[in-house]
Design a protein around this motif. Structure first.
Motif, short mmCIF file in Angstrom:
data_model
loop_
_atom_site.label_atom_id
_atom_site.label_comp_id
_atom_site.label_asym_id
_atom_site.label_seq_id
_atom_site.Cartn_x
_atom_site.Cartn_y
_atom_site.Cartn_z
N ASP A 104 -71.49 1.23 96.63
CA ASP A 104 -72.06 2.17 95.68
C ASP A 104 -71.39 1.99 94.32
N ALA A 105 -72.19 1.88 93.27
CA ALA A 105 -71.63 1.71 91.92
C ALA A 105 -70.71 2.86 91.52
N ASN A 106 -70.94 4.04 92.07
CA ASN A 106 -70.08 5.19 91.77
C ASN A 106 -68.70 5.08 92.42
N ARG A 107 -68.57 4.21 93.42
CA ARG A 107 -67.31 4.00 94.14
C ARG A 107 -66.75 5.30 94.71
N SER A 108 -67.63 6.14 95.22
CA SER A 108 -67.21 7.44 95.78
C SER A 108 -66.25 7.26 96.95
N ALA A 109 -66.55 6.34 97.85
CA ALA A 109 -65.67 6.14 99.01
C ALA A 109 -64.31 5.61 98.58
N TRP A 119 -62.37 8.48 97.16
CA TRP A 119 -61.94 9.36 98.25
C TRP A 119 -60.73 8.75 98.95
N ALA A 120 -60.75 7.43 99.13
CA ALA A 120 -59.67 6.74 99.84
C ALA A 120 -58.42 6.53 99.01
N SER A 121 -58.51 6.74 97.70
CA SER A 121 -57.40 6.37 96.80
C SER A 121 -56.11 7.14 97.07
N GLN A 122 -56.19 8.26 97.75
CA GLN A 122 -54.98 9.04 98.06
C GLN A 122 -54.32 8.61 99.37
N GLY A 123 -54.95 7.67 100.07
CA GLY A 123 -54.33 7.12 101.27
C GLY A 123 -54.46 7.97 102.51
N GLY A 124 -55.38 8.93 102.52
CA GLY A 124 -55.49 9.83 103.67
C GLY A 124 -56.60 9.51 104.65
N PRO A 147 -58.30 7.29 107.73
CA PRO A 147 -57.74 6.53 108.84
C PRO A 147 -58.31 5.13 109.00
N PHE A 148 -59.10 4.68 108.06
CA PHE A 148 -59.73 3.36 108.12
C PHE A 148 -59.63 2.72 106.75
N GLN A 149 -59.97 1.44 106.69
CA GLN A 149 -59.88 0.68 105.44
C GLN A 149 -61.19 0.78 104.66
N VAL A 150 -61.09 1.01 103.35
CA VAL A 150 -62.25 0.95 102.46
C VAL A 150 -62.13 -0.32 101.62
N ILE A 151 -63.18 -1.14 101.66
CA ILE A 151 -63.17 -2.45 101.01
C ILE A 151 -64.34 -2.51 100.01
N PRO A 152 -64.11 -3.02 98.81
CA PRO A 152 -65.23 -3.22 97.88
C PRO A 152 -66.22 -4.24 98.46
N GLU A 153 -67.47 -4.06 98.13
CA GLU A 153 -68.53 -4.91 98.69
C GLU A 153 -68.25 -6.39 98.49
N GLY A 154 -67.73 -6.76 97.33
CA GLY A 154 -67.48 -8.17 97.03
C GLY A 154 -66.42 -8.80 97.91
N PHE A 184 -66.11 20.18 102.76
CA PHE A 184 -66.27 18.78 102.35
C PHE A 184 -65.70 18.55 100.95
N ARG A 185 -65.84 19.53 100.07
CA ARG A 185 -65.24 19.41 98.73
C ARG A 185 -63.73 19.36 98.83
N HIS A 186 -63.17 20.20 99.72
CA HIS A 186 -61.71 20.20 99.91
C HIS A 186 -61.25 18.86 100.48
N ALA A 187 -62.02 18.32 101.42
CA ALA A 187 -61.67 17.03 102.02
C ALA A 187 -61.65 15.92 100.96
N SER A 188 -62.68 15.90 100.13
CA SER A 188 -62.75 14.90 99.07
C SER A 188 -61.58 15.04 98.10
N ALA A 189 -61.28 16.26 97.72
CA ALA A 189 -60.18 16.51 96.77
C ALA A 189 -58.83 16.09 97.37
#
Length: 197
Positions: free
Chosen positions: A33-38, A41-46, A48-55, A158-163
């Motif tokens: 996603d161009a918005n890079r939402s995932a 969300w993953a940037s805080q390290g919380g 339990p799985f790996q998030v990888i850019p499409e490229g 869900f907002r709390h989870a994202s934050a």
């Protein structure tokens, strides 16, 4: 995850399905996603799985049993064709708003021409006394669409989870978070059963 409209819980659904799948085997979420939402969300390290850019997905894909792809809104016909050809099951989240349902119907029309397996997941369902979720289900089933039995109710958790950068199951001090997780857990089990896993 795919859809012709933003704001339908596509990234939230991808994150929570990947959370469940990680409990079964190593899982990677591909952020397309161009918005890079995932990724955000993953940037805080919380998570339990790996998030990888499409490229970078091809480089890492052999290390994972399950791969969840969070696509951008409004995939092109070629992107949709590639998704159908490259996945076991395409999940189409939608909320019950009229504009979202119209966009979903456009997506399913394109998918029916391509073949491939997909399921519709109703998300962000408002609480009673609203009947929006039930009415959306009836309308989609009347169109002959494969609507999942599971659905996801609206929750501020869900907002709390994202934050907090965690799945909703890991939000602390919020009773609604447990219910929100149970909704996605039921959806994930239904998806695993649909692909024969």
């Amino acid at each position: 995850m795919a859809g012709y409209k933003g704001g339908i819980s596509k990234s939230t659904t991808a994150i929570h399905l990947a959370t469940y799948l990680q409990t079964l085997a190593p899982t990677m979420l591909v952020d397309g996603d161009a918005n890079r939402s995932a990724t955000l969300w993953a940037s805080q390290g919380g998570l339990p799985f790996q998030v990888i850019p499409e490229g970078q997905a091809m480089k890492f894909s052999r290390q994972y049993e399950h791969i969840v792809i969070d696509t951008g809104a409004r995939p092109t016909p070629d992107e949709l064709k590639d998704l159908v050809g490259g996945c076991d099951l395409l999940v189409l989240p939608t909320n019950p708003e009229a504009m979202s349902l119209d966009a979903l119907l456009q997506t399913t029309e394109a998918l029916q021409q391509l073949g491939g397996q997909y399921r519709v997941l109703l998300t962000m369902l408002p609480p009673p006394p609203s009947r929006d979720g039930q009415e959306a289900r009836v309308a989609l089933e009347a169109e002959g669409l494969p609507v999942m039995r599971a659905s996801v109710r609206y929750s501020a958790a869900f907002r709390h989870a994202s934050a907090q950068g965690v799945p909703v199951r890991d939000v602390r001090g919020n009773r609604a978070a447990k219910t929100a997780w149970l909704d996605y857990e039921a959806a994930a089990r239904e998806i695993v059963a649909a692909v024969g896993g």
